[in-house]
Write an enzyme that holds these catalytic residues in place. Structure first.
Site, PDB file in Angstrom:
ATOM      1  N   TYR A 145       0.859  -1.187   0.000  1.00  0.00           N
ATOM      2  CA  TYR A 145       0.000   0.000   0.000  1.00  0.00           C
ATOM      3  C   TYR A 145       0.891   1.232   0.000  1.00  0.00           C
ATOM      4  CZ  TYR A 145      -3.530   3.407   1.439  1.00  0.00           C
ATOM      5  OH  TYR A 145      -4.370   4.499   1.504  1.00  0.00           O
ATOM      6  N   ASP A 240       9.446   2.981  -0.271  1.00  0.00           N
ATOM      7  CA  ASP A 240       8.402   3.714   0.423  1.00  0.00           C
ATOM      8  C   ASP A 240       8.665   3.540   1.923  1.00  0.00           C
ATOM      9  OD1 ASP A 240       6.169   4.625   1.699  1.00  0.00           O
ATOM     10  OD2 ASP A 240       4.742   3.795   0.258  1.00  0.00           O
ATOM     11  N   LYS A 268       4.694  10.503   8.154  1.00  0.00           N
ATOM     12  CA  LYS A 268       4.475  10.109   9.549  1.00  0.00           C
ATOM     13  C   LYS A 268       5.462  10.756  10.531  1.00  0.00           C
ATOM     14  CE  LYS A 268       2.155   5.900   8.035  1.00  0.00           C
ATOM     15  NZ  LYS A 268       0.716   5.970   8.197  1.00  0.00           N
TER      16      LYS A 268
HETATM   17  N1  HOZ Z   1      -2.499   1.349   6.854  1.00  0.00           N
HETATM   18  C1  HOZ Z   1      -2.850   2.742   6.905  1.00  0.00           C
HETATM   19  C2  HOZ Z   1      -1.668   3.580   7.225  1.00  0.00           C
HETATM   20  N2  HOZ Z   1      -0.489   3.206   6.590  1.00  0.00           N
HETATM   21  C3  HOZ Z   1      -4.016   2.956   7.798  1.00  0.00           C
HETATM   22  C4  HOZ Z   1      -4.469   4.365   7.813  1.00  0.00           C
HETATM   23  C5  HOZ Z   1      -5.943   4.495   7.631  1.00  0.00           C
HETATM   24  O1  HOZ Z   1      -6.487   3.934   6.673  1.00  0.00           O
HETATM   25  O2  HOZ Z   1      -6.551   5.177   8.439  1.00  0.00           O
END
Ligand code: HOZ
Length: 436
Positions: A145, A240, A268
């Site tokens: 993702y 990433d 982040k």
């Molecule tokens: N896996 C997502 C962050 N890398 C979750 C964030 C979300 O969808 O709120």
């Protein structure tokens, strides 16, 4: 049983004006069959919801909060920055200050541009790779993702996987056509794509530790193979590191492995909890960006002074406190060992994956190494586990396909109480199933 009344009422109100009641799908708690708890405050490793329930938090905002919630380190001097004005549409000195820190820390980065989210960082990095190489195709991994830009929502992870739409509706065929997918931890699947598409692949983009189909660490040699395959064929390698950057170590995964990508995306942690993303590379690649070069990329709020200041504060702390990283690793190891032991003792069909302080408890006995093996997990069992753990005061990811994050504010005692609650819940689940 805890009362979630206030959260439930807030959710009903939210649903009227916000689709699904949330601004990011995973937080809807839909895949665990609940309605979301609404956060009121956080302190250290704890979150308090609107009903006054207190949880030990293992979401940690999906990564940014490496020092825990509301740590004063993030806020040092931020008041003053806010009072001077929160946005100008002009450059500020703070952008260069954060850029200097990022460039000094991350091996592949001579120059960096700040954006507002990881999605934007990836979208821009992919455009830059295409502009630099003059090629169109991108290789990504199933279950990887990289935010929600069209070209990345092909067989992707995180919320798309959680809600069963790994290739999102609304992505035009044209945008998806140039996205090729390979199998994580299988370098041969990447080699095959390069053989089938000679001279057409601009870049391979990879989470060096997959973190959005649950945590799936790279097998030895996998990242090195990606480096040599891309180098041999004139394609770029994009790491990433939105999650792993400044988390698995101050120099990210590239610092740990010694494998240097061509482009790195970040987010982040570098915003200290404010909305930030960034992408960086060698000066040769970055000079292709506007206004120097022909690849366009822009943003009104990019490099926002408040976010820059909080990012600077966080990086300064991390650089001068390297013990944060060994602490996260020790917590992760303790959690992994504890959950493994509880799994063995109870016989629950589960396995644990981990990299540093990032962990996933998969409800499948075989430790997953790629998307297909992740998909063997029993998500219904995960939902039951999640619900029982929430009621015991443990806030876990509301989806099987996400990672558990610990912060420097977590303690051994926190981890031990998570493990003993998990063992109790395993026994309860097995007893329920035996009765059914
Ligand atoms: N896996 C997502 C962050 N890398 C979750 C964030 C979300 O969808 O709120």
């Amino acid at each position: 049983m805890k009362s979630y009344e206030k959260s439930q009422e807030l959710f009903r109100q939210a649903e009227r004006r916000i689709p699904g009641g949330v601004d990011s799908p995973v937080r809807a708690f839909k895949s665990v069959g609940l309605s979301p708890i609404f956060a009121k405050s956080g302190e250290g490793a704890r979150v308090t919801d609107e009903d006054g329930n207190v949880y030990t938090d293992y979401i940690c905002s999906w990564g940014p909060l490496i020092l825990g919630h509301a740590n004063p380190v993030y806020f040092d001097g931020v008041d003053e920055v806010i009072r001077r004005g929160t946005t100008f549409g002009l450059p500020t000195a703070l952008e260069t200050e954060l850029a200097q820190r990022v460039c000094a820390a991350v091996p592949s980065v001579d120059q960096v541009r700040f954006v507002n989210s990881g999605t934007e960082a990836v979208m821009s990095a992919v455009r830059l790779a295409r502009g630099f190489t003059g090629r169109d195709k991108i290789v990504k991994f199933e279950g990887g993702y990289h935010g929600h830009a069209d070209a990345m929502l092909v067989k992707s992870g995180s919320g798309t996987l959680t809600f069963g739409e790994p290739t999102s509706a609304g992505v035009p065929e044209g945008a998806a056509r140039d996205t090729l997918t390979a199998v994580y931890n299988d370098a041969d699947s990447v080699r095959r794509l390069f053989e089938e598409n000679p001279g057409q692949i601009a870049a391979v983009i990879v989470e060096p530790v997959a973190g959005n189909m649950g945590v799936v660490p790279p097998e030895p040699g996998f990242l090195a193979s990606l480096r040599s395959i891309t180098e041999d064929s004139g394609a770029l390698l994009i790491f990433d590191e939105v999650i792993t950057g400044f988390r698995v170590g101050y120099a990210g995964m590239q610092g740990l492995t010694g494998i240097t990508p061509d482009i790195t995306t970040l987010g982040k942690i570098i915003g200290g909890g404010m909305p930030v993303g960034a992408f960086g590379a060698s000066a040769e690649i970055m000079k292709k960006l506007a206004p120097e070069g022909p690849v366009y990329q822009a943003g009104t709020l990019s490099g926002n002074p408040v976010a820059m200041k909080m990012g600077i504060n966080t990086l300064d702390w991390l650089e001068s406190h390297p013990e944060v990283y060994s602490h996260l690793d020790e917590l992760g190891e303790r959690l992994e060992e504890g959950l493994n032991a509880a799994t063995e003792r109870t016989g629950i069909p589960a396995s644990v994956t981990r990299f540093g302080g990032m962990t996933t408890l998969f409800f499948t006995p075989e430790r997953p190494t790629d998307f297909d093996s992740v998909m063997n997990s029993d998500t219904k069992l995960y939902a039951r586990y999640f619900t029982k753990m929430l009621d015991r005061g443990f806030l876990l990811p509301p989806s099987q396909y996400e990672g558990i994050f610990v912060s420097d504010a977590h303690t051994d005692a926190d981890v031990d109480s998570l493990v003993s609650a998990a063992e109790e819940v395993f026994n309860e689940l097995l007893a329920e199933d035996a009765q059914a």
